[in-house]
Design a protein around this motif. Structure first.
Motif, mmCIF file in Angstrom:
data_model
loop_
_atom_site.group_PDB
_atom_site.id
_atom_site.type_symbol
_atom_site.label_atom_id
_atom_site.label_comp_id
_atom_site.label_asym_id
_atom_site.label_seq_id
_atom_site.Cartn_x
_atom_site.Cartn_y
_atom_site.Cartn_z
ATOM 1 N N ASP A 25 0.330 -1.391 -0.163
ATOM 2 C CA ASP A 25 -0.122 -0.188 -0.518
ATOM 3 C C ASP A 25 0.360 0.971 -0.047
ATOM 4 O OD1 ASP A 25 -2.822 -1.770 0.057
ATOM 5 O OD2 ASP A 25 -2.266 -1.650 2.905
ATOM 6 N N GLY A 26 1.686 1.279 -0.425
ATOM 7 C CA GLY A 26 2.912 2.561 -1.013
ATOM 8 C C GLY A 26 3.186 2.778 0.248
ATOM 9 N N ARG A 27 3.772 1.721 1.641
ATOM 10 C CA ARG A 27 3.820 2.131 2.931
ATOM 11 C C ARG A 27 5.872 2.001 2.389
ATOM 12 N NH1 ARG A 27 1.710 -0.596 7.584
ATOM 13 N NH2 ARG A 27 1.405 -2.341 5.633
ATOM 14 N N ARG A 28 6.199 2.733 3.288
ATOM 15 C CA ARG A 28 7.669 2.409 3.604
ATOM 16 C C ARG A 28 8.400 2.013 4.412
ATOM 17 N NH1 ARG A 28 12.311 4.010 0.959
ATOM 18 N NH2 ARG A 28 14.215 5.015 2.270
ATOM 19 N N GLY A 29 9.022 0.833 4.369
ATOM 20 C CA GLY A 29 9.330 -0.092 5.711
ATOM 21 C C GLY A 29 9.577 -1.449 4.719
ATOM 22 N N LEU A 30 8.892 -2.771 5.564
ATOM 23 C CA LEU A 30 9.344 -4.350 5.544
ATOM 24 C C LEU A 30 8.749 -4.685 6.593
ATOM 25 C CD1 LEU A 30 12.479 -5.370 7.281
ATOM 26 C CD2 LEU A 30 13.156 -4.501 4.890
ATOM 27 N N VAL A 31 7.985 -5.953 6.467
ATOM 28 C CA VAL A 31 8.062 -6.960 7.552
ATOM 29 C C VAL A 31 9.049 -8.046 7.897
ATOM 30 C CG1 VAL A 31 6.636 -8.662 8.103
ATOM 31 C CG2 VAL A 31 5.533 -6.554 6.304
ATOM 32 N N ILE A 32 9.985 -8.318 8.653
ATOM 33 C CA ILE A 32 10.910 -8.986 8.335
ATOM 34 C C ILE A 32 10.982 -9.921 9.578
ATOM 35 C CG2 ILE A 32 12.453 -7.850 9.482
ATOM 36 C CD1 ILE A 32 14.964 -9.055 7.800
ATOM 37 N N HIS A 33 11.121 -10.810 9.840
ATOM 38 C CA HIS A 33 10.921 -12.035 11.322
ATOM 39 C C HIS A 33 9.844 -11.380 12.326
ATOM 40 C CE1 HIS A 33 14.441 -14.728 10.447
ATOM 41 N NE2 HIS A 33 14.918 -13.447 9.976
ATOM 42 N N GLY A 34 8.525 -11.677 11.569
ATOM 43 C CA GLY A 34 7.077 -11.219 12.733
ATOM 44 C C GLY A 34 7.245 -9.860 13.085
ATOM 45 N N TRP A 35 7.862 -8.583 13.012
ATOM 46 C CA TRP A 35 7.826 -7.359 12.837
ATOM 47 C C TRP A 35 7.658 -6.888 12.039
ATOM 48 C CZ3 TRP A 35 9.224 -5.322 17.257
ATOM 49 C CH2 TRP A 35 9.758 -5.878 18.543
ATOM 50 N N GLU A 36 6.669 -5.440 11.458
ATOM 51 C CA GLU A 36 6.301 -4.552 10.882
ATOM 52 C C GLU A 36 7.362 -3.210 10.994
ATOM 53 O OE1 GLU A 36 1.790 -4.018 10.343
ATOM 54 O OE2 GLU A 36 2.588 -6.040 9.434
ATOM 55 N N ILE A 37 8.037 -2.775 10.455
ATOM 56 C CA ILE A 37 8.757 -2.054 10.500
ATOM 57 C C ILE A 37 8.501 -1.252 9.234
ATOM 58 C CG2 ILE A 37 11.581 -0.670 10.328
ATOM 59 C CD1 ILE A 37 12.096 -3.795 11.767
ATOM 60 N N GLU A 38 8.073 0.355 10.055
ATOM 61 C CA GLU A 38 7.557 2.068 9.158
ATOM 62 C C GLU A 38 8.258 2.937 9.492
ATOM 63 O OE1 GLU A 38 3.461 3.306 7.107
ATOM 64 O OE2 GLU A 38 3.566 1.920 9.147
ATOM 65 N N SER A 39 8.631 3.744 8.429
ATOM 66 C CA SER A 39 8.900 5.068 8.162
ATOM 67 C C SER A 39 7.450 5.610 7.660
ATOM 68 C CB SER A 39 9.763 4.951 8.337
ATOM 69 O OG SER A 39 10.349 5.418 7.099
#
Length: 290
Positions: A25-39
């Protein structure tokens, strides 16, 4: 982290190898090892929103540039644990701490803030120094937010973040720097709050930094670092290390350091010249399902 100062193009092979995926959805960040990290990065507050913030915070003063919609969010999906960084909460910390204003020789001539061409008495902490080290909430699957104090328990510990290990070369899957607020102190220095995040295959690391330089008078650096390793099969452990440094220009001059403000443009370079006035290490064990 301080050395990473440019946009990074991440190899899709590196993302796949690390088990990471970009946010949708155009969000900046990633999903990794159960974490959603977004700026997220937004514009400076407009005048109407400034008035709303002043009313909520109980003040008539805000920094020159407040990026009210900018934030960094790290969410552990399984537990609902969310650690985030935003300007409003940081300024709430400034208001609560209520430090006295820094005395400056030119204070009588400074014309500050919201009333142009009027003399404003500096009877508040115009540096916007904050003890803020992040915001915390926990969310159920339904989206209901609970107060973090009842859920997240940071424990004091003796364990430091292994900065040497973090300096090892591995792919940087995501990096960003978010400015939360900034003020040039009427061209007499700088007050700046930023948060940087770096995500590697081994874990994520962030630096929240408040940097203050009142030219010819005072320098203040308040750093909060957090690190979470993806290794291990148990619940994730987040380590948090806060370090406050501070010195007057006069004290630095007695040690033979220059007093020219131009020599102190980069806090990363001169931080070791500033004596530590507070240091604290903590850890947080992220629980499983709520």
């Amino acid at each position: 982290m301080e050395s990473v100062m440019m946009e990074l193009e991440v190899d899709e092979k590196d993302l796949k190898a690390a088990g990471a995926e970009p946010l949708t959805d155009g969000r900046r960040g990633l999903v990794i090892h159960g974490w959603e990290i977004e700026s997220r990065k937004g514009a400076i507050l407009n005048s109407s929103t400034v008035q709303e913030w002043e009313q909520k915070l109980g003040t008539t003063h805000l920094p020159e540039m407040v990026f009210g919609e900018s934030c960094l969010v790290l969410k552990h999906v399984k537990s609902g644990t969310k650690i985030h960084f935003n300007a409003f909460d940081a300024l709430g910390g400034w208001k609560q701490e209520g430090l006295p204003p820094v005395e400056v020789p030119a204070a009588a001539q400074w014309k500050f803030r919201s009333k142009p061409f009027e003399q404003v008495i500096l009877d508040y902490d115009y540096t916007f120094t904050t003890p803020y080290c992040g915001s915390e909430t926990t969310e159920h699957g339904s989206g209901k937010i609970l107060e973090a104090r009842s859920r997240l328990q940071w424990e004091d510990c003796e364990e430091h973040i292994d900065m040497v290990a973090l300096a090892s070369k591995e792919p940087i899957l995501f990096y960003d720097e978010v400015v939360l607020y900034e003020d040039e102190l009427a061209d007499n220095g700088v007050s700046l709050l930023t948060v940087k995040v770096r995500v590697m295959p081994s874990g994520w690391f962030l630096l929240l930094r408040f940097w203050l330089r009142v030219d010819g008078v005072l320098m203040r650096l308040r750093d909060t670092r957090m690190h979470c390793s993806f290794g291990g099969s148990g619940n994730p452990i987040i380590r948090r290390e806060s370090c406050w440094r501070e010195a007057t220009f006069q004290a630095l001059s007695t040690k033979g350091y220059p007093i020219d403000s131009a020599a102190y443009g980069d806090p990363s370079i001169i931080s070791q010249r500033l004596p530590v006035i507070m240091h604290r290490t903590q850890k947080l064990k992220v629980s499983g399902n709520l």
